[in-house]
Design an enzyme around this catalytic site. Structure first.
Site, PDB file in Angstrom:
ATOM      1  N   THR A   1       0.677  -0.988  -0.442  1.00 30.30           N
ATOM      2  CA  THR A   1      -0.178  -0.138   0.057  1.00 30.30           C
ATOM      3  C   THR A   1       1.489   1.155  -0.408  1.00 30.30           C
ATOM      4  O   THR A   1       0.120   2.364  -0.332  1.00 30.30           O
ATOM      5  CB  THR A   1      -1.283   0.039   1.142  1.00 30.30           C
ATOM      6  OG1 THR A   1      -1.939  -1.207   1.170  1.00 30.30           O
ATOM      7  CG2 THR A   1      -1.670   1.177   1.283  1.00 30.30           C
TER       8      THR A   1
ATOM      9  N   TYR B   1       5.992 -11.017   7.426  1.00 28.51           N
ATOM     10  CA  TYR B   1       5.817 -10.684   6.360  1.00 28.51           C
ATOM     11  C   TYR B   1       4.534 -11.840   5.479  1.00 28.51           C
ATOM     12  O   TYR B   1       5.396 -12.195   4.864  1.00 28.51           O
ATOM     13  CB  TYR B   1       5.993  -9.106   6.096  1.00 28.51           C
ATOM     14  CG  TYR B   1       5.045  -8.151   4.794  1.00 28.51           C
ATOM     15  CD1 TYR B   1       3.812  -8.051   5.612  1.00 28.51           C
ATOM     16  CD2 TYR B   1       5.412  -7.766   4.018  1.00 28.51           C
ATOM     17  CE1 TYR B   1       2.139  -8.050   4.784  1.00 28.51           C
ATOM     18  CE2 TYR B   1       3.841  -7.049   2.732  1.00 28.51           C
ATOM     19  CZ  TYR B   1       2.917  -6.987   3.298  1.00 28.51           C
ATOM     20  OH  TYR B   1       1.856  -6.566   2.728  1.00 28.51           O
TER      21      TYR B   1
ATOM     22  N   LYS C   1       4.066 -10.413  10.925  1.00 33.29           N
ATOM     23  CA  LYS C   1       2.637  -9.390  10.246  1.00 33.29           C
ATOM     24  C   LYS C   1       2.352 -10.332   9.155  1.00 33.29           C
ATOM     25  O   LYS C   1       2.382 -10.342   8.213  1.00 33.29           O
ATOM     26  CB  LYS C   1       3.566  -7.941   9.759  1.00 33.29           C
ATOM     27  CG  LYS C   1       2.790  -7.020   8.336  1.00 33.29           C
ATOM     28  CD  LYS C   1       0.887  -6.912   9.081  1.00 33.29           C
ATOM     29  CE  LYS C   1      -0.171  -5.967   7.612  1.00 33.29           C
ATOM     30  NZ  LYS C   1      -1.076  -6.618   7.914  1.00 33.29           N
TER      31      LYS C   1
END
Length: 304
Positions: A48, A139, A166
């Site tokens: 993002t 992640y 994450k």
């Protein structure tokens, strides 16, 4: 138990020449740190943030600017995900020199196709661990990264260097299992995302990672949870039932950039050729924000 964490990934504002707009980035980071009270900021670490559109030198410059603008107010975690392991290591070394608190890296895809095995993944993270003294955040985001099984995620979490995770899924069965097997036993701190925030906190997870302005809602949820105001926390969590999902056909970066622009912290449009929200979509989003995020902000300011 540590207080819940709110890890925030600032959006990347671009100027008319598609260079990072430093003034807008600085203003946004002030908002994230001071108003949303992020417990950690991510530099160029999640998709993002649109860092993938930047060349390596531009990405390094974005990381430096983020660290500079945070100015030691909270820790900074540097994204080092890259198809080339040597480049990921180079970014990790830069992160150390800049004083980062951790690095974040996608569970890698195999460049020659096929899902990575557990041995592949462990070898990759062990290779990184040999090259950096910084804690590593694993992640998990299938698509840009590998789709890692629950069993393999638990195995990676037991590596000494992997201290945070994450998790991008919205799968409650997966999230609850991994909280039970990773965070609660103390292998690694486990962070989810906005739609899973409250259930993560209730189950004993460590918090969530997200972009602004979702982090403003998240801050109020965390504060209500810590104060044991669970009905209030649930009411706030329901904002994530509609935002950003009603506009997600555009993608997360365009929705969050539109939302930031509408709350008065301009970050511009998504990187072309991707389009911003249409005029009708932007109006609908503005109406939603006025009755939710902005209304709550005005209430908080009135109380203070």
């Amino acid at each position: 138990m540590e207080r819940p964490g709110l890890i925030v990934a600032p959006l990347t504002p671009f100027d008319s020449g598609l260079k990072v707009d430093q003034a807008k980035l600085r203003r946004q980071i002030d908002y994230v740190v001071e108003e949303c009270r992020a417990t950690m900021v991510v530099a160029a670490g999640v998709e993002t943030q649109e860092y993938a559109y930047l060349g390596l030198d531009e990405r390094k410059a974005l990381i430096r600017s983020t660290v500079e603008f945070v100015a030691d107010r909270v820790p900074v975690m540097v994204g080092i995900s890259h198809p080339a392991l040597r480049t990921a290591i180079e970014l990790a070394h830069d992160a150390e020199r800049l004083g980062a608190a951790a690095v974040q890296v996608l569970a890698p895809l195999r460049p020659f196709a096929g899902a990575p095995t557990r041995d592949d993944l462990i070898a990759y993270f062990e290779a990184l661990a040999r090259e950096t003294r910084l804690p590593i955040t694993l992640y998990l985001n299938p698509g840009p990264g590998a789709d890692v099984s629950i069993a393999d995620t638990i195995a990676l979490a037991k590596l000494p260097a992997v201290q945070l995770i994450k998790e991008s899924s919205r799968d409650l069965a997966r999230v609850s299992r991994l909280i039970a097997e990773i965070d609660r036993p103390g292998h690694a701190r486990y962070f989810t995302t906005m739609q899973m925030l409250l259930v993560t906190l209730l189950l004993g997870g460590s918090g969530a990672t997200m972009p602004p302005p979702a982090c403003e809602i998240a801050r109020h949820i965390i504060d209500a949870f810590v104060a044991k105001q669970y009905e209030r926390a649930a009411e706030l969590q329901l904002q994530f039932a509609l935002f950003p999902s009603k506009w997600m056909h555009r993608g997360l970066a365009p929705v969050m950039k539109a939302a930031m622009n509408q709350i008065g912290i301009p970050v511009g449009d998504p990187y072309p050729p991707y389009a911003p929200l249409s005029a009708d979509e932007a109006r609908a989003l503005a109406d939603y924000l006025k009755t939710n995020v902005l209304a709550h902000r005005q209430l908080v300011q009135a109380v203070e």
